[in-house]
Design an enzyme around this catalytic site. Structure first.
Site, short mmCIF file in Angstrom:
data_model
loop_
_atom_site.label_atom_id
_atom_site.label_comp_id
_atom_site.label_asym_id
_atom_site.label_seq_id
_atom_site.Cartn_x
_atom_site.Cartn_y
_atom_site.Cartn_z
N SER A 80 -16.33 10.05 69.49
CA SER A 80 -16.51 11.19 70.11
C SER A 80 -17.50 11.84 71.28
O SER A 80 -17.22 12.51 72.03
CB SER A 80 -16.67 12.57 68.92
OG SER A 80 -17.97 12.18 68.34
N ASP B 121 -27.61 1.57 77.61
CA ASP B 121 -28.49 3.10 77.36
C ASP B 121 -28.12 3.75 78.71
O ASP B 121 -27.94 3.27 79.64
CB ASP B 121 -30.15 2.68 77.54
CG ASP B 121 -30.88 3.70 77.07
OD1 ASP B 121 -31.43 3.64 75.81
OD2 ASP B 121 -30.93 4.61 77.64
N ASN C 160 -38.23 1.62 68.36
CA ASN C 160 -39.14 2.69 68.27
C ASN C 160 -39.28 3.53 66.95
O ASN C 160 -37.65 3.65 66.56
CB ASN C 160 -39.05 3.65 69.54
CG ASN C 160 -39.35 2.96 70.98
OD1 ASN C 160 -40.23 2.19 70.98
ND2 ASN C 160 -38.55 3.47 71.90
N VAL D 131 -33.94 9.37 69.01
CA VAL D 131 -32.79 9.39 68.20
C VAL D 131 -32.89 8.73 66.93
O VAL D 131 -33.17 7.77 66.61
CB VAL D 131 -31.74 8.67 69.03
CG1 VAL D 131 -30.32 8.72 68.12
CG2 VAL D 131 -31.34 9.30 70.30
N HIS E 290 -31.90 1.69 66.14
CA HIS E 290 -31.59 1.14 67.34
C HIS E 290 -32.64 0.10 67.57
O HIS E 290 -33.60 0.45 67.70
CB HIS E 290 -31.01 1.87 68.17
CG HIS E 290 -32.07 3.20 68.64
ND1 HIS E 290 -32.41 4.27 67.61
CD2 HIS E 290 -32.90 3.31 69.74
CE1 HIS E 290 -33.30 4.94 68.29
NE2 HIS E 290 -33.62 4.51 69.43
#
Ligand code: 5GP
Ligand code: ZN
Length: 112
Positions: A12, A29, A85, A94, A98
């Site tokens: 989406s 990224d 991170n 976020v 990841h």
């Protein structure tokens, strides 16, 4: 409302695909910090490494194997860095695990 990376995984929100399999999706990224800057994200939502349990051990290992495969495919023979991170002090913005794959230039140490 699902998280940003869940929306990237379900398509989406558009992204530039690099690699995908049953367990993860890797994409470029949007704000690259090196000539190669790819995010490897599990399809299953887990907020951070701090939220991962022992049952996620093989998944977390798989994300790193994928990072190494992508690095090989990108010809990063002089090396690269994988980064996760975690939390505010770790610089996580976020909240969906990841692995950053950074390469294509000499990366300084220690990080800022
Ligand atoms: P973190 O700061 O949580 O370790 O990493 C989040 C990363 O996601 C950042 O490097 C940031 O540039 C990237 N990012 C944030 N929003 C988007 C987006 O909409 N698309 C893509 N491809 N990357 C994003
Ligand atoms: Zn998510």
């Amino acid at each position: 409302m699902s998280c940003l990376f869940c929306q990237i995984i379900d398509g989406s929100i558009p992204s530039k695909p690099i690699y995908q399999d049953d367990e993860c999706y890797a994409f470029a990224d949007i704000n690259p910090q090196a000539p190669v800057h790819i995010l490897i994200v599990p399809r299953k939502h887990v907020a951070s490494i701090a939220h991962a349990g022992k049952e996620h051990n093989s998944l977390v290992g798989h994300l790193h194997w994928v990072a190494a495969e992508i690095a090989r495919s990108k010809g990063l023979v002089e090396g690269y860095r994988t980064v996760i991170n975690t939390g505010e002090h770790g610089g996580q913005t976020v909240e969906h695990i990841h692995v950053h794959l950074l390469g294509g230039r000499h990366l300084a140490w220690p990080p800022g």
